[in-house]
Design a protein around this motif. Structure first.
Motif, PDB file in Angstrom:
ATOM      1  N   ASN A  29       0.808  -1.219   0.000  1.00 33.88           N
ATOM      2  CA  ASN A  29       0.000   0.000   0.000  1.00 33.88           C
ATOM      3  C   ASN A  29       0.847   1.278   0.000  1.00 33.88           C
ATOM      4  OD1 ASN A  29      -2.485  -1.412   0.076  1.00 33.88           O
ATOM      5  ND2 ASN A  29      -2.209  -1.774   2.273  1.00 33.88           N
ATOM      6  N   ALA A  30       2.134   1.164  -0.276  1.00 38.38           N
ATOM      7  CA  ALA A  30       3.017   2.331  -0.205  1.00 38.38           C
ATOM      8  C   ALA A  30       2.730   3.328  -1.322  1.00 38.38           C
ATOM      9  CB  ALA A  30       4.468   1.879  -0.292  1.00 38.38           C
ATOM     10  N   THR A  31       2.898   4.598  -0.982  1.00 35.47           N
ATOM     11  CA  THR A  31       2.956   5.666  -1.984  1.00 35.47           C
ATOM     12  C   THR A  31       4.433   5.912  -2.269  1.00 35.47           C
ATOM     13  OG1 THR A  31       0.909   6.688  -1.221  1.00 35.47           O
ATOM     14  CG2 THR A  31       2.414   8.067  -2.496  1.00 35.47           C
ATOM     15  N   VAL A  80       7.731  17.416  -2.175  1.00 36.55           N
ATOM     16  CA  VAL A  80       6.849  16.419  -2.800  1.00 36.55           C
ATOM     17  C   VAL A  80       6.510  15.325  -1.798  1.00 36.55           C
ATOM     18  CG1 VAL A  80       6.634  14.714  -4.640  1.00 36.55           C
ATOM     19  CG2 VAL A  80       7.786  16.894  -5.095  1.00 36.55           C
ATOM     20  N   VAL A  81       7.518  14.841  -1.091  1.00 39.25           N
ATOM     21  CA  VAL A  81       7.302  13.777  -0.107  1.00 39.25           C
ATOM     22  C   VAL A  81       6.312  14.219   0.957  1.00 39.25           C
ATOM     23  CG1 VAL A  81       8.404  12.384   1.692  1.00 39.25           C
ATOM     24  CG2 VAL A  81       9.563  12.726  -0.502  1.00 39.25           C
ATOM     25  N   LYS A  82       6.491  15.433   1.465  1.00 34.52           N
ATOM     26  CA  LYS A  82       5.612  15.925   2.532  1.00 34.52           C
ATOM     27  C   LYS A  82       4.204  16.218   2.018  1.00 34.52           C
ATOM     28  CE  LYS A  82       9.259  17.892   5.455  1.00 34.52           C
ATOM     29  NZ  LYS A  82       9.810  19.119   6.094  1.00 34.52           N
ATOM     30  N   ASN A  83       4.128  16.818   0.857  1.00 41.56           N
ATOM     31  CA  ASN A  83       2.806  17.212   0.337  1.00 41.56           C
ATOM     32  C   ASN A  83       1.980  16.019  -0.117  1.00 41.56           C
ATOM     33  OD1 ASN A  83       3.436  19.905   0.774  1.00 41.56           O
ATOM     34  ND2 ASN A  83       4.115  20.266  -1.327  1.00 41.56           N
ATOM     35  N   GLU A  84       2.629  15.017  -0.666  1.00 39.13           N
ATOM     36  CA  GLU A  84       1.911  13.870  -1.228  1.00 39.13           C
ATOM     37  C   GLU A  84       1.900  12.671  -0.289  1.00 39.13           C
ATOM     38  OE1 GLU A  84       0.210  14.521  -3.714  1.00 39.13           O
ATOM     39  OE2 GLU A  84       1.208  16.344  -4.417  1.00 39.13           O
ATOM     40  N   GLN A  85       2.444  12.866   0.918  1.00 38.88           N
ATOM     41  CA  GLN A  85       2.474  11.801   1.933  1.00 38.88           C
ATOM     42  C   GLN A  85       3.132  10.530   1.386  1.00 38.88           C
ATOM     43  OE1 GLN A  85      -1.780  11.796   3.066  1.00 38.88           O
ATOM     44  NE2 GLN A  85      -1.159  12.809   4.971  1.00 38.88           N
ATOM     45  N   VAL A  86       4.251  10.731   0.730  1.00 40.63           N
ATOM     46  CA  VAL A  86       5.043   9.612   0.227  1.00 40.63           C
ATOM     47  C   VAL A  86       5.624   8.839   1.406  1.00 40.63           C
ATOM     48  CG1 VAL A  86       7.177   9.028  -1.003  1.00 40.63           C
ATOM     49  CG2 VAL A  86       5.592  10.724  -1.966  1.00 40.63           C
ATOM     50  N   ASP A  87       5.547   7.516   1.350  1.00 35.76           N
ATOM     51  CA  ASP A  87       6.094   6.735   2.462  1.00 35.76           C
ATOM     52  C   ASP A  87       7.131   5.702   2.020  1.00 35.76           C
ATOM     53  OD1 ASP A  87       4.276   4.982   1.299  1.00 35.76           O
ATOM     54  OD2 ASP A  87       2.812   5.201   2.917  1.00 35.76           O
ATOM     55  N   PHE A  88       7.559   5.764   0.730  1.00 34.06           N
ATOM     56  CA  PHE A  88       8.688   4.949   0.286  1.00 34.06           C
ATOM     57  C   PHE A  88       9.358   5.648  -0.890  1.00 34.06           C
ATOM     58  CE2 PHE A  88      11.300   1.498  -1.129  1.00 34.06           C
ATOM     59  CZ  PHE A  88      11.486   0.702   0.007  1.00 34.06           C
ATOM     60  N   ASP A  99      22.656   9.160  -3.211  1.00 32.75           N
ATOM     61  CA  ASP A  99      23.023  10.101  -2.149  1.00 32.75           C
ATOM     62  C   ASP A  99      21.939  11.161  -1.965  1.00 32.75           C
ATOM     63  OD1 ASP A  99      25.354   8.701  -1.938  1.00 32.75           O
ATOM     64  OD2 ASP A  99      26.691  10.406  -2.281  1.00 32.75           O
ATOM     65  N   GLY A 100      21.445  11.695  -3.097  1.00 33.65           N
ATOM     66  CA  GLY A 100      20.373  12.687  -3.003  1.00 33.65           C
ATOM     67  C   GLY A 100      19.139  12.123  -2.334  1.00 33.65           C
ATOM     68  N   THR A 101      18.842  10.863  -2.618  1.00 38.05           N
ATOM     69  CA  THR A 101      17.666  10.217  -2.033  1.00 38.05           C
ATOM     70  C   THR A 101      17.849   9.998  -0.537  1.00 38.05           C
ATOM     71  OG1 THR A 101      17.204   9.185  -4.154  1.00 38.05           O
ATOM     72  CG2 THR A 101      16.135   8.206  -2.225  1.00 38.05           C
ATOM     73  N   LYS A 102      19.073   9.748  -0.110  1.00 40.71           N
ATOM     74  CA  LYS A 102      19.335   9.638   1.332  1.00 40.71           C
ATOM     75  C   LYS A 102      19.046  10.961   2.041  1.00 40.71           C
ATOM     76  CE  LYS A 102      22.720   5.908   0.901  1.00 40.71           C
ATOM     77  NZ  LYS A 102      24.136   5.491   0.944  1.00 40.71           N
ATOM     78  N   PHE A 103      19.435  12.051   1.399  1.00 43.35           N
ATOM     79  CA  PHE A 103      19.097  13.356   1.979  1.00 43.35           C
ATOM     80  C   PHE A 103      17.582  13.544   2.032  1.00 43.35           C
ATOM     81  CE2 PHE A 103      17.782  17.723   1.471  1.00 43.35           C
ATOM     82  CZ  PHE A 103      18.455  18.357   2.506  1.00 43.35           C
ATOM     83  N   ILE A 104      16.903  13.212   0.944  1.00 42.16           N
ATOM     84  CA  ILE A 104      15.440  13.362   0.908  1.00 42.16           C
ATOM     85  C   ILE A 104      14.802  12.531   2.014  1.00 42.16           C
ATOM     86  CG2 ILE A 104      13.373  12.952  -0.489  1.00 42.16           C
ATOM     87  CD1 ILE A 104      15.278  13.301  -2.975  1.00 42.16           C
ATOM     88  N   ALA A 105      15.306  11.312   2.212  1.00 40.35           N
ATOM     89  CA  ALA A 105      14.752  10.417   3.231  1.00 40.35           C
ATOM     90  C   ALA A 105      14.858  11.023   4.623  1.00 40.35           C
ATOM     91  CB  ALA A 105      15.479   9.075   3.189  1.00 40.35           C
ATOM     92  N   ALA A 106      16.006  11.658   4.903  1.00 39.82           N
ATOM     93  CA  ALA A 106      16.210  12.248   6.230  1.00 39.82           C
ATOM     94  C   ALA A 106      15.489  13.578   6.373  1.00 39.82           C
ATOM     95  CB  ALA A 106      17.704  12.429   6.485  1.00 39.82           C
ATOM     96  N   ALA A 107      15.625  14.444   5.362  1.00 41.82           N
ATOM     97  CA  ALA A 107      15.051  15.790   5.455  1.00 41.82           C
ATOM     98  C   ALA A 107      13.531  15.762   5.502  1.00 41.82           C
ATOM     99  CB  ALA A 107      15.525  16.637   4.272  1.00 41.82           C
ATOM    100  N   SER A 108      12.922  14.739   4.914  1.00 39.33           N
ATOM    101  CA  SER A 108      11.463  14.649   4.904  1.00 39.33           C
ATOM    102  C   SER A 108      10.891  14.374   6.292  1.00 39.33           C
ATOM    103  CB  SER A 108      11.011  13.549   3.934  1.00 39.33           C
ATOM    104  OG  SER A 108      11.384  13.871   2.611  1.00 39.33           O
ATOM    105  N   VAL A 131      12.391   8.328   5.858  1.00 39.84           N
ATOM    106  CA  VAL A 131      11.504   7.634   4.923  1.00 39.84           C
ATOM    107  C   VAL A 131      12.278   6.438   4.363  1.00 39.84           C
ATOM    108  CG1 VAL A 131      10.174   7.818   2.786  1.00 39.84           C
ATOM    109  CG2 VAL A 131      10.351   9.792   4.320  1.00 39.84           C
ATOM    110  N   PRO A 132      11.749   5.228   4.449  1.00 42.41           N
ATOM    111  CA  PRO A 132      12.478   4.067   3.925  1.00 42.41           C
ATOM    112  C   PRO A 132      12.666   4.164   2.413  1.00 42.41           C
ATOM    113  CG  PRO A 132      10.231   3.458   4.499  1.00 42.41           C
ATOM    114  CD  PRO A 132      10.431   4.854   5.007  1.00 42.41           C
ATOM    115  N   PHE A 133      13.754   3.578   1.928  1.00 48.71           N
ATOM    116  CA  PHE A 133      14.031   3.679   0.499  1.00 48.71           C
ATOM    117  C   PHE A 133      14.785   2.450   0.012  1.00 48.71           C
ATOM    118  CE2 PHE A 133      17.692   5.366   2.633  1.00 48.71           C
ATOM    119  CZ  PHE A 133      18.780   5.014   1.857  1.00 48.71           C
ATOM    120  N   GLY A 134      14.634   2.188  -1.284  1.00 51.89           N
ATOM    121  CA  GLY A 134      15.411   1.173  -1.977  1.00 51.89           C
ATOM    122  C   GLY A 134      16.099   1.810  -3.166  1.00 51.89           C
ATOM    123  N   THR A 135      16.927   1.037  -3.857  1.00 54.67           N
ATOM    124  CA  THR A 135      17.639   1.574  -5.015  1.00 54.67           C
ATOM    125  C   THR A 135      17.645   0.579  -6.168  1.00 54.67           C
ATOM    126  OG1 THR A 135      19.956   0.798  -4.858  1.00 54.67           O
ATOM    127  CG2 THR A 135      19.258   2.462  -3.269  1.00 54.67           C
TER     128      THR A 135
END
Length: 385
Positions: A29-31, A80-88, A99-108, A131-135
């Motif tokens: 059910n992840a966004t 985008v993550v905050k506004n759209e309630q992204v959870d992955f 690396d950029g995604t790691k920043f997004i994961a923490a900053a969100s 925010v959890p993430f994969g690559t």
């Protein structure tokens, strides 16, 4: 051997045709926000394949993450993550996108000024969750697909931060996805992986025999297949060994219980920030000169490197060390990468400004022994001309 803790929870999914496994590793059910770089992932059809693997999940995209990702770019993805309630998050790219995604994961998950995250270094992040993430790896070089560290560019400087919270949940590592890379990027990737290993290996002995043998194996592998990986992009075996070497070079394993020296990276980062030279190219410029200047501090391991990696078994100690350094430079040049500052149009008159940037960023006593001063950094740069 020194004391150490080792922790690495990233699930590696390696080999051909593994994209379908994404579906099994992201909550149903992840966004999902897919992050990627300059557009090749779209043009090649890779993003479409990934979206197909994601099935009926709600999906957003954020493209345009540049090499040496800029804070000003990736902070937009946080909104985008905050506004759209992204959870992955799903990073599709090389080290810069990851690396950029790691920043997004923490900053969100941070309510303050997200620039505070850039100041982290090895200190704890100002967040308790990310925010959890994969690559999905598209460029083998940095090992970011299996480590918790990131480097972000901001105001003509490069900042790194690291946290156990920032290990990817999984990484799809399919060598065939990298077949379309330009030769220049492949060569840079070989060099980046090579130098990640030397910075954990070419220090001083602590009887870390397992770590040394693993490091030497990765270095020998890169020497054996580096040229083929560059010149024969669809040679699966060469590229598979290149990809796995890059991942193993910086997932923490060979650095357990041994001293480390990241001076080449720290100095190289300033060259990228000031002159826009590719990261791998800066490393090829700095490492041979650093080994010349620091040969006494690294003597024992340089001799081991000469004998075990380059198989130099004749001559005096000085001759062996000289040959090992020459062979290292020659290996980089055989990949088509220049190894002198002057070859990039940078004159000796620029060295004081580079040293000033090192000083401004606190790089005043770096190296495995903490004694690589600004004066020594200047000598390394002068030797790199």
């Amino acid at each position: 051997m020194q004391n150490f803790d080792f922790y690495n929870p990233t699930h590696i999914i390696f080999g051909k045709d593994r994209l379908a496994s994404i579906n099994e590793n992201i909550p149903v059910n992840a966004t999902v926000l897919i992050t990627y770089g300059g557009g090749s992932a779209k043009r090649s059809g890779l993003i479409d394949k990934i979206k197909m693997a994601l099935g009926n999940r709600k999906i957003y995209e954020f493209g345009g993450i540049e090499p040496n990702p800029k804070y000003e770019t990736i902070v937009k993805a946080v909104e985008v993550v905050k506004n759209e309630q992204v959870d992955f998050l799903l990073a599709v790219g090389g080290g810069s996108v990851i690396d950029g995604t790691k920043f997004i994961a923490a900053a969100s998950k941070f309510d303050g000024d997200s620039r505070e995250i850039l100041k982290g270094g090895y200190t704890p992040l100002p967040v308790e969750e990310v925010v959890p993430f994969g690559t999905v790896l598209t460029l083998p070089a940095t090992g970011s697909e299996m480590n918790p560290t990131a480097v972000i560019s901001y105001e003509h400087a490069k900042y790194f931060f690291s946290s156990p919270l920032l290990f990817p949940k999984f990484s799809v590592v399919d060598p065939t996805i990298t077949f379309t890379l330009p030769q220049k990027q492949v060569a840079n990737g070989v060099i980046d992986a090579f130098i990640h290993v030397t910075e954990q290996y070419l220090t001083f002995p602590v009887d870390g025999r397992v770590q040394d043998r693993m490091a030497e194996g990765i270095l020998q592998t890169l020497i054996e297949i580096g040229g083929t990986s560059v010149s024969e992009p669809e040679n699966y075996d060469a590229r598979a060994n290149h990809v796995w070497s890059a991942t193993m070079a910086l997932n923490g394993l060979i650095g357990c219980g041994v001293p480390q020296d990241w001076s080449t990276h720290f100095i190289g980062h300033e060259l990228t920030a000031m002159f826009g030279i590719d990261h791998g190219q800066t490393l090829a410029i700095i490492l041979p000169s650093l080994l010349v200047v620091r040969r006494e501090q690294k003597r024992a391991k340089l001799l081991q490197y000469a004998e075990r990696v380059w198989h130099i078994d004749t001559g005096s100690e000085e001759e062996k060390i000289d040959q090992a350094i020459q062979k290292t430079r020659g290996f980089f040049e055989s990949l088509g990468v220049k190894t002198h500052l002057s070859e990039y149009g940078i004159g000796a008159d620029k060295i004081p400004a580079i040293v000033e940037q090192l000083k401004a960023h606190g790089m005043t006593a770096i190296s495995e022994t903490g004694d690589l001063t600004l004066e020594i950094s200047q000598k390394i740069l002068e030797s790199s001309m």
